[in-house]
Design a protein around this motif. Sequence first.
Motif, PDB file in Angstrom:
ATOM      1  N   LYS A 104       0.857  -1.178   0.000  1.00  0.00           N
ATOM      2  CA  LYS A 104       0.000   0.000   0.000  1.00  0.00           C
ATOM      3  C   LYS A 104       0.893   1.228   0.000  1.00  0.00           C
ATOM      4  CE  LYS A 104      -2.808  -0.147   3.443  1.00  0.00           C
ATOM      5  NZ  LYS A 104      -3.875  -0.405   4.416  1.00  0.00           N
ATOM      6  N   ASP A 105       0.633   2.164  -0.855  1.00  0.00           N
ATOM      7  CA  ASP A 105       1.377   3.433  -0.894  1.00  0.00           C
ATOM      8  C   ASP A 105       2.885   3.196  -0.863  1.00  0.00           C
ATOM      9  OD1 ASP A 105      -1.217   4.242  -0.427  1.00  0.00           O
ATOM     10  OD2 ASP A 105      -0.873   4.447   1.731  1.00  0.00           O
ATOM     11  N   GLY A 106       3.343   2.213  -1.533  1.00  0.00           N
ATOM     12  CA  GLY A 106       4.783   1.972  -1.577  1.00  0.00           C
ATOM     13  C   GLY A 106       5.353   1.335  -0.331  1.00  0.00           C
ATOM     14  N   TRP A 107       4.511   1.051   0.636  1.00  0.00           N
ATOM     15  CA  TRP A 107       4.971   0.349   1.834  1.00  0.00           C
ATOM     16  C   TRP A 107       4.416  -1.066   1.838  1.00  0.00           C
ATOM     17  CZ3 TRP A 107       8.400   2.047   5.395  1.00  0.00           C
ATOM     18  CH2 TRP A 107       8.712   3.429   5.367  1.00  0.00           C
ATOM     19  N   MET A 108       5.113  -1.925   2.542  1.00  0.00           N
ATOM     20  CA  MET A 108       4.540  -3.256   2.745  1.00  0.00           C
ATOM     21  C   MET A 108       3.991  -3.311   4.159  1.00  0.00           C
ATOM     22  SD  MET A 108       6.381  -6.952   2.746  1.00  0.00           S
ATOM     23  CE  MET A 108       6.280  -7.575   1.080  1.00  0.00           C
ATOM     24  N   TYR A 109       2.730  -3.798   4.279  1.00  0.00           N
ATOM     25  CA  TYR A 109       2.093  -3.922   5.589  1.00  0.00           C
ATOM     26  C   TYR A 109       1.773  -5.373   5.888  1.00  0.00           C
ATOM     27  CZ  TYR A 109       1.328   1.122   5.761  1.00  0.00           C
ATOM     28  OH  TYR A 109       1.501   2.456   5.808  1.00  0.00           O
ATOM     29  N   LEU A 110       1.697  -5.664   7.166  1.00  0.00           N
ATOM     30  CA  LEU A 110       1.217  -6.984   7.572  1.00  0.00           C
ATOM     31  C   LEU A 110      -0.271  -6.892   7.815  1.00  0.00           C
ATOM     32  CD1 LEU A 110       3.770  -8.125  10.293  1.00  0.00           C
ATOM     33  CD2 LEU A 110       3.643  -8.854   7.914  1.00  0.00           C
ATOM     34  N   ASN A 111      -1.015  -7.876   7.311  1.00  0.00           N
ATOM     35  CA  ASN A 111      -2.422  -7.964   7.672  1.00  0.00           C
ATOM     36  C   ASN A 111      -2.524  -8.950   8.829  1.00  0.00           C
ATOM     37  OD1 ASN A 111      -5.107  -8.302   7.963  1.00  0.00           O
ATOM     38  ND2 ASN A 111      -5.530  -8.703   5.794  1.00  0.00           N
ATOM     39  N   LEU A 112      -2.606  -8.341  10.037  1.00  0.00           N
ATOM     40  CA  LEU A 112      -2.501  -9.143  11.256  1.00  0.00           C
ATOM     41  C   LEU A 112      -3.770  -8.986  12.063  1.00  0.00           C
ATOM     42  CD1 LEU A 112      -0.020 -10.719  12.321  1.00  0.00           C
ATOM     43  CD2 LEU A 112       0.495  -8.749  13.733  1.00  0.00           C
ATOM     44  N   LEU A 113      -4.384 -10.066  12.468  1.00  0.00           N
ATOM     45  CA  LEU A 113      -5.565 -10.012  13.323  1.00  0.00           C
ATOM     46  C   LEU A 113      -6.636  -9.094  12.720  1.00  0.00           C
ATOM     47  CD1 LEU A 113      -3.576  -9.599  16.636  1.00  0.00           C
ATOM     48  CD2 LEU A 113      -4.689 -11.681  15.860  1.00  0.00           C
ATOM     49  N   GLY A 114      -6.805  -9.186  11.413  1.00  0.00           N
ATOM     50  CA  GLY A 114      -7.853  -8.423  10.749  1.00  0.00           C
ATOM     51  C   GLY A 114      -7.548  -6.943  10.627  1.00  0.00           C
ATOM     52  N   ASP A 115      -6.283  -6.582  10.740  1.00  0.00           N
ATOM     53  CA  ASP A 115      -5.921  -5.178  10.691  1.00  0.00           C
ATOM     54  C   ASP A 115      -4.725  -5.024   9.763  1.00  0.00           C
ATOM     55  OD1 ASP A 115      -4.617  -2.755  11.200  1.00  0.00           O
ATOM     56  OD2 ASP A 115      -5.563  -2.614  13.187  1.00  0.00           O
ATOM     57  N   SER A 116      -4.863  -4.215   8.749  1.00  0.00           N
ATOM     58  CA  SER A 116      -3.738  -4.119   7.812  1.00  0.00           C
ATOM     59  C   SER A 116      -3.105  -2.734   7.794  1.00  0.00           C
ATOM     60  CB  SER A 116      -4.196  -4.518   6.409  1.00  0.00           C
ATOM     61  OG  SER A 116      -5.161  -3.592   5.966  1.00  0.00           O
ATOM     62  N   ASP A 117      -3.463  -1.871   8.746  1.00  0.00           N
ATOM     63  CA  ASP A 117      -2.965  -0.498   8.690  1.00  0.00           C
ATOM     64  C   ASP A 117      -1.767  -0.225   9.586  1.00  0.00           C
ATOM     65  OD1 ASP A 117      -5.077  -0.033   7.032  1.00  0.00           O
ATOM     66  OD2 ASP A 117      -6.405   0.597   8.664  1.00  0.00           O
ATOM     67  N   HIS A 118      -1.556  -1.085  10.552  1.00  0.00           N
ATOM     68  CA  HIS A 118      -0.658  -0.697  11.631  1.00  0.00           C
ATOM     69  C   HIS A 118       0.704  -1.358  11.639  1.00  0.00           C
ATOM     70  CE1 HIS A 118      -4.632   0.323  13.705  1.00  0.00           C
ATOM     71  NE2 HIS A 118      -4.098   1.412  13.170  1.00  0.00           N
ATOM     72  N   PHE A 119       0.902  -2.253  10.727  1.00  0.00           N
ATOM     73  CA  PHE A 119       2.144  -3.001  10.836  1.00  0.00           C
ATOM     74  C   PHE A 119       3.003  -2.848   9.593  1.00  0.00           C
ATOM     75  CE2 PHE A 119      -1.353  -5.235  12.951  1.00  0.00           C
ATOM     76  CZ  PHE A 119      -0.965  -5.044  14.267  1.00  0.00           C
ATOM     77  N   ALA A 120       3.660  -1.714   9.477  1.00  0.00           N
ATOM     78  CA  ALA A 120       4.549  -1.501   8.346  1.00  0.00           C
ATOM     79  C   ALA A 120       5.766  -2.394   8.514  1.00  0.00           C
ATOM     80  CB  ALA A 120       4.969  -0.044   8.278  1.00  0.00           C
ATOM     81  N   VAL A 121       6.169  -3.036   7.423  1.00  0.00           N
ATOM     82  CA  VAL A 121       7.296  -3.953   7.502  1.00  0.00           C
ATOM     83  C   VAL A 121       8.584  -3.174   7.287  1.00  0.00           C
ATOM     84  CG1 VAL A 121       8.359  -5.967   6.437  1.00  0.00           C
ATOM     85  CG2 VAL A 121       5.873  -5.830   6.646  1.00  0.00           C
TER      86      VAL A 121
END
Lengths: 333, 256, 367
Positions: free
Chosen positions: A207-224
């Motif tokens: 997303k937006d050039g970042w990779m995120y983790l989709n963790l526990l139904g949430d994909s906004d908070h865990f930038a890799v």
Amino acid sequence: MLNLIAGILVPEEGVITMNGNVVNSLEPEDRNVAMVFENYALYPHLTVFENIASPLRSPKYRQPEGKIREEVERVAKILRIDWLLQRLPSELSNGQRQRVSLGRALVRNPEVFLMDEPLTHLDAKLRHQMRAEFKEMQANLNTTTIYVTHDYLEALSLADRIAVLNQGRIEQIGTPDEIYYRPATEFVAEAFGEPEINILTAGLVNKDGWMYLNLLGDSDHFAVPGRVRQALEEHGADTVRAGFRPKDIKYSFTGDPSMLRASVYSFEPLGAKAILTVQADGQLIRLIAAADLDVKPDQPIYLKFNVEEAIFFDSGTGRFIARAGEKGVRSVG
Amino acid sequence: MYALFALFPLFWMLLISFKHDREMFNTIFVFHPTLENYRVLFSTGEYIGYFMNNVFVSVGAVLLSLVVGVPAAYALARFDFKGKEDLAFTFLSFRFAPEMLVILPLFLIYQRIGLYDTAFGLIWVFQLISLPFIIWILRGYFEDISPEIEHAARVDGYSWWRVFLKINMPLIKPGMVAAALLSFIFVWNNFTFALLLAGQDVVTTTVASLKYISSDTVHYGQMAAAVTISALPEVILALLIQKHLVRGLSMGAVKG
Amino acid sequence: MAELVIRDLNKTYMKQKERIHAVKSLNLTARDGEFIAFLGPSGCGKSTTLRMIAGLEDITSGEIEIGGTVVNRLHPSKRNVGLAFENYALYPPLTVYDNIAFNLRAKKTPEEEIKREVGKIAELLHITSLLDMKPAALSGGQKQRVNIARAIVRKPGILLLDEPLSHLDGKMRQSMRTELKRLHTEIKSTSIIVTHDQSEAMALADRIAIINEGVLQQFGTPLEVYNHPVNEFVAGFIGEPPMNLFTVHAFTAKTGKKMFRIEDSLLEFEVPAAYREKVRDSQPYRFGIRPADIHIVGGSDPHTISTKVTIFESLGEECRVHIRVGETLLSLVTGEDVHYRTGDPIHLLFREDRIHLFDPSNGNRIQ
């Protein structure tokens, strides 16, 4: 495994070498190993002195009586059992028996020390103390030692290198830091650390050039973090397993957009700290909290996962992929 | 109460061994004690011969059982092999079979191969009694010794044989003594085999007691005296056993 | 749901011609819905007490009251208690469902209701998928769940748990402990757990009764017994790693300050302010401090102790430093990041407010 090295069992295949010599077909008495047994295995009809002296009186390692007396007393002093030498094993406490069995191994100079769960039968308090004593002794010993244990604390504390075995296979061989920070498999990660590591299935989202983790139904908070991102991209899968040690998850009772909402499942104080178990998206997550925390069951709580410390595993095989931090990377030199 | 009931015949036997034949059937306890019966018994030397026969056969039987039984018990306790339990049970089953059942075939076989009426023949057949005993008691003792103790001794630099002699044997000694004494008592008392598989040459004391039943009268006094003497070793042994039946020695070897 | 009151409870019995006083004048009240732990070393009388509450053991003297009724003379089945045995004690020929339903059937509950109740309990303990299995096919943790389900299905006023976790291996024990704690918040029945594992008691109980040699030592919340142990026994029994306990001798230094010297060592430090008035010169005291209450500080000052690292252990979550003091080791816990080596000089600071002092003659805390 230990019995194979000692020569009590014979391997079906493969070779065991000591100092470059294959010892497969040597009888135990000809291998020059010393072993400490889980249940001490003292000779009940012999005194402590005779037990410790036994290797020096055997045909293989025979010494003159004067020398035996000297050696036994030296070892007994180190182990602080010199005042027990005339007793029978049945008159000793477990901790003392354990030291006698250690004495029997220490009294000669073997090629290899084999220790089979020597601390297992001691109570928690004594185990803590004996572990440290062991470490002190080992530092002055300088003999190759193989120590078998199911207690990860003993392994981390005592070993230069740890071989983690699961169902007869070696999962990983490495230094304590490597094992703890860069476990080769999920099995290794779960075996080290208490409370146990939280390993969660996570989707990878770009997303937006970042990779995120989709963790526990949430994909906004865990930038890799960048370094891991590269490794994950090379790996290619779109779901991974992400492991978070309990101390790498922070909590708060006031919401903050950067945090994940969960609810308190149970709270177990342990004196200096506490284990807090929370529920998020139907999964239980363990974290470490302060012992005097005042929480109620099902009360909302907000979590912040430290992705910098996360350990990533392949979702199919459970094998290690990457970890962001430098920890556990073998230093050169 | 039970002790009284069980001991009374023994007591009575002791009493009548000191009685004259003519006072024999008095049921009152007052009589003139005499050593006459014992004098008659030892005057001929015959009885001493029987007694020695019994000692020889019994000791021989127990020794043979130990030589065979100790390794057998060890094997049954330590090694895992096919049919292990069956084998162990077979040994025990020797004790189940009533002696009368096997006595006839044994009698015929013994006559055919020349073991009839020999000391060795009796020693051989007594294995049926003493061997199961020794194997089963010692097996338990061997099982009580943790295999780690043997492993430890081997790592200490002792060969397998030395471990057996220096570690195992001292540990099973109480069991060995108890088993040997018990089987000695059983063998000593055996009547059937001794009566039927031995003739004139190897008469044991139990069989010998029959000799006091002559055609016209029964010499109860002499019989009682003979039996009293033959019971003496057992009494002494039984007292010895008590000390050795204590099993506590192996405690403390492994974790408590 | 019920309150439990134990009044002046005693238990004596004869063992090999010796009179054993297993429980000595025990007084204790468990409030309705409270989770209580009986904690002590093996043979301390905690299990005997539990068995007296359950009615499996005669009461020598004293009273046990459950929900306002004295139950001394009541049959176990009439006492309104549910007991989960240490070794599970499931009925092997019955399925999990029948095991749980057993007690309800004995009370002639209609099948309909049994089905509903068992279903509910099974859900609560996550064993719904196991209902048709026989006990032999279950793992240790599953058996313990069934065992607990069987104890709570009858809705006991008091749930008694006898070492429910001691037969489980490390990981299973931990997750079962969490489940047990959660379960209590859901069923809210007064519960008593007997355990010899202090971390179990701390984690689960609202209040802990620490028992030694038949005598109640302290009865309080986990934090109370951890932070304010009434005697040396409690201090040494509670906490992992265990509290450092040393004999110290008091003296007045040339500077006029009251000091302690640790026996068999040269380590000296100032007597904490709170104890300065109570400590007399040349008297021995038992001094205790928890490994987490010792800090390693940068420089030395009059309050610190300067010494050398004997052993350093890196254990993942935390590190431990041990310092040899005479025959024993002084241990402390540090964060993960600083590593030490044997022989490194360090300066220690004991947290003054966390220092415990006990009377060596009777072990009691010096207030």
